[in-house]
Structure formats: structure tokens, C-alpha cells
Design an enzyme around this catalytic site. Structure first.
Site, PDB file in Angstrom:
ATOM      1  N   ASP A   1       0.856  -1.173   0.000  1.00 48.84           N
ATOM      2  CA  ASP A   1       0.000   0.000   0.000  1.00 48.84           C
ATOM      3  C   ASP A   1       0.904   1.238   0.000  1.00 48.84           C
ATOM      4  OD1 ASP A   1      -2.361   1.675   0.501  1.00 48.84           O
ATOM      5  OD2 ASP A   1      -1.599   1.819   2.551  1.00 48.84           O
TER       6      ASP A   1
ATOM      7  N   ASP B   1      -0.204   5.199   0.837  1.00 52.00           N
ATOM      8  CA  ASP B   1      -0.460   6.189   1.896  1.00 52.00           C
ATOM      9  C   ASP B   1      -0.590   5.506   3.250  1.00 52.00           C
ATOM     10  OD1 ASP B   1      -1.148   9.021   0.550  1.00 52.00           O
ATOM     11  OD2 ASP B   1      -1.876   7.412  -0.744  1.00 52.00           O
TER      12      ASP B   1
ATOM     13  N   ASP C   1      -1.882  -0.309   5.884  1.00 55.06           N
ATOM     14  CA  ASP C   1      -2.187   0.325   7.168  1.00 55.06           C
ATOM     15  C   ASP C   1      -3.664   0.502   7.458  1.00 55.06           C
ATOM     16  OD1 ASP C   1      -2.346   2.452   5.087  1.00 55.06           O
ATOM     17  OD2 ASP C   1      -2.760   3.720   6.827  1.00 55.06           O
TER      18      ASP C   1
END
Length: 275
Positions: A32, A34, A216
């Protein structure tokens, strides 16, 4: 470290501690962007991937035995631009787009019929957001994001019902992430389907291949579940943010900086051949 979410263990600082789970060829590294590679920024356009992280990714991508891909809620081209390394595959808009290393962009065929509905929600959401200082609408083509990180406390409780009502009226689906409301077409695509498709594209079905994913946000949990069901030996890493939460990941890293150091250590391990 502030403590791993329930069920997850602290990520060992030395990737070699995971033994043969990262020793396969190819090693498929899916990430991922961001909150994982780039620290969360107040606005999407303010996000930056630190130079040390870019260097670690560049070193990984240069290995003969390793393939690196991005899995992002951003548009695929935007995720690729933010990371800034040529030649990486990128799945964007939670898997609705795929950008190949030669720059060719594939958009899921199911997106086009929902273009008018997305445009309608976008325009009306902008009217709602205009009444909420600090909130903004990001048009990502295949999806929309309503960000409220800079809005006053309680903004989500006011924005969410209105956005959900707009989306429902147009037949669109809504998901929630870190200070963001996502509006998407009702297509059976998410980061779970995206991570499996990109893993296969990069050779993870080969006998003896290794695979890892790090993310996240709540949407990354779909990728964790899909990978652990498909390949129980896959390494799944939750990157801890400002708000601790439960995760299905096996390991947890204490923020993007800790993951960056770990990726650099992974890139420094002896090569095993490949390509």
C-alpha cells in the site's frame, strides 16, 4: 513500539528471522502507499514517500529475484507518480485500475456504466463539503474520496450519513478509511481481489514463490485476508498509524519509518537468482 494490535506480533527487525518464508523465487512484494510508504498527510497532494523509502524500494525492484507492486486507493497513475520508480506494476482505486510497467492503464470494464452516478455524487458531495471547513472531495475517476482530516472534530458524524444517502440513491457503495469516506461502483473488486490478481501477474503462483503485503488501513485488511487464505505462508504486515486497531495481519510495524528500515534490510539480503 506502542504495542501490537490483538492477534498480531511485532515485526522482527531482521527479515532473515522469517527464514524460508521470504526465501522463495520470485519474492513478490506488494505494498500500500499512503500510511504505509508515505506518512499520512493532511491532504492527498501533500503526501511524500521519504527518500530512504524510495531507495529501499528501488533496491528491491533491482533484484533479480524480487518483483515489487503497489496496491493503492489512489488512482494507479497517481500512486505510481507518488512512489516515483519506473517499471513497477500498480493496482489503483482499490483494484479497479491496473498500471503496467510500460504505462498502459487498464480500467475495470464495470466502471464505465457508473460514471454518471459517480459524477452526480461528486457534484452533490462538493455542496455538502463546502459547508464543512477543512473537508474536500477527491475525484479519482473510478471512485471518489471525501477527506475530513483537516475538518473539525465530529465532521465524520455529520458527513457520513449525507454521503451514504447520496451514494445509496445512485446505487453506489461506501467504505470508510482513515479520515476518509470512499464512494465506489458496486463491483466485486477490492484490495483483496487486487492483491491476488497482481500477485499472480508478478509470478506468485510459481512453485516456491514467496509473497508479502504491507498496508495500514481498513481497506488493506481485505488484502490480508485474501492472501492468508490463498497462501498461508504469505507475510502480512500491518503498519501502525495514529489510531491503533484490530488487524488480521500476522505482523505489525511501528509506522512507515519502521517499515522503510525493514524493507531496506530485506533488499540487503543475499540474492537467490531469478527473473
Amino acid at each position: 513500539m506502542s504495542g501490537a494490535p490483538s492477534g498480531a506480533r511485532a515485526l522482527p527487525s531482521d527479515p532473515a528471522a522469517l527464514g524460508g518464508r521470504l526465501a522463495g523465487v520470485p519474492l513478490v512484494v506488494l505494498l500500500d502507499v499512503d500510511g504505509t510508504l508515505a506518512p499520512i498527510a493532511p491532504r492527498p497532494e501533500d503526501a511524500r514517500v521519504p527518500e530512504a523509502t524510495v531507495a529501499a524500494l528501488r533496491a528491491l525492484a533491482a533484484r533479480r529475484d524480487t518483483h515489487v507492486g503497489l496496491i493503492s486507493g489512489r488512482g494507479a497513475a497517481d500512486a505510481s507518480r507518488l512512489v516515483g520508480i519506473e517499471g513497477l506494476w500498480a493496482a489503483g482505486n482499490h483494484g479497479l485500475e491496473t498500471l503496467s510497467p510500460d504505462g498502459a492503464l487498464r480500467v475495470h470494464e464495470g466502471v464505465r456504466p457508473w460514471s454518471a452516478a459517480l459524477a452526480s455524487v461528486r457534484d452533490r458531495a462538493r455542496e455538502i463539503v463546502a459547508r464543512t471547513p477543512g473537508a474536500l472531495v477527491e475525484d479519482k475517476g473510478a471512485t471518489l474520496s471525501i477527506h475530513y482530516r483537516l475538518a473539525p472534530e465530529g465532521a465524520a458524524e455529520r458527513l457520513a450519513p449525507e454521503v451514504e444517502s447520496l451514494a445509496a440513491a445512485e446505487g453506489l457503495r461506501v467504505t470508510h478509511g482513515r479520515k476518509v469516506i470512499e464512494v465506489r461502483p458496486p463491483i466485486a473488486v477490492d484490495k483483496g481481489t487486487a492483491v491476488l490478481a497482481l500477485a499472480r501477474e508478478l509470478g506468485a503462483e510459481a512453485a516456491g514463490a514467496s509473497i508479502l503485503f504491507a498496508g495500514d488501513d481498513a481497506t488493506d485488511e481485505d488484502a490480508m485476508r485474501a492472501l492468508r487464505a490463498w497462501r498461508p505462508g504469505a507475510v502480512t504486515i500491518h503498519v501502525e498509524g495514529e489510531e491503533r486497531r484490530e488487524t488480521v495481519a500476522e505482523f505489525v510495524a511501528d509506522g512507515p519509518r519502521a517499515l522503510s528500515k525493514w524493507l531496506a534490510a530485506l533488499a540487503a539480503m543475499p540474492e537467490r537468482g531469478g527473473r
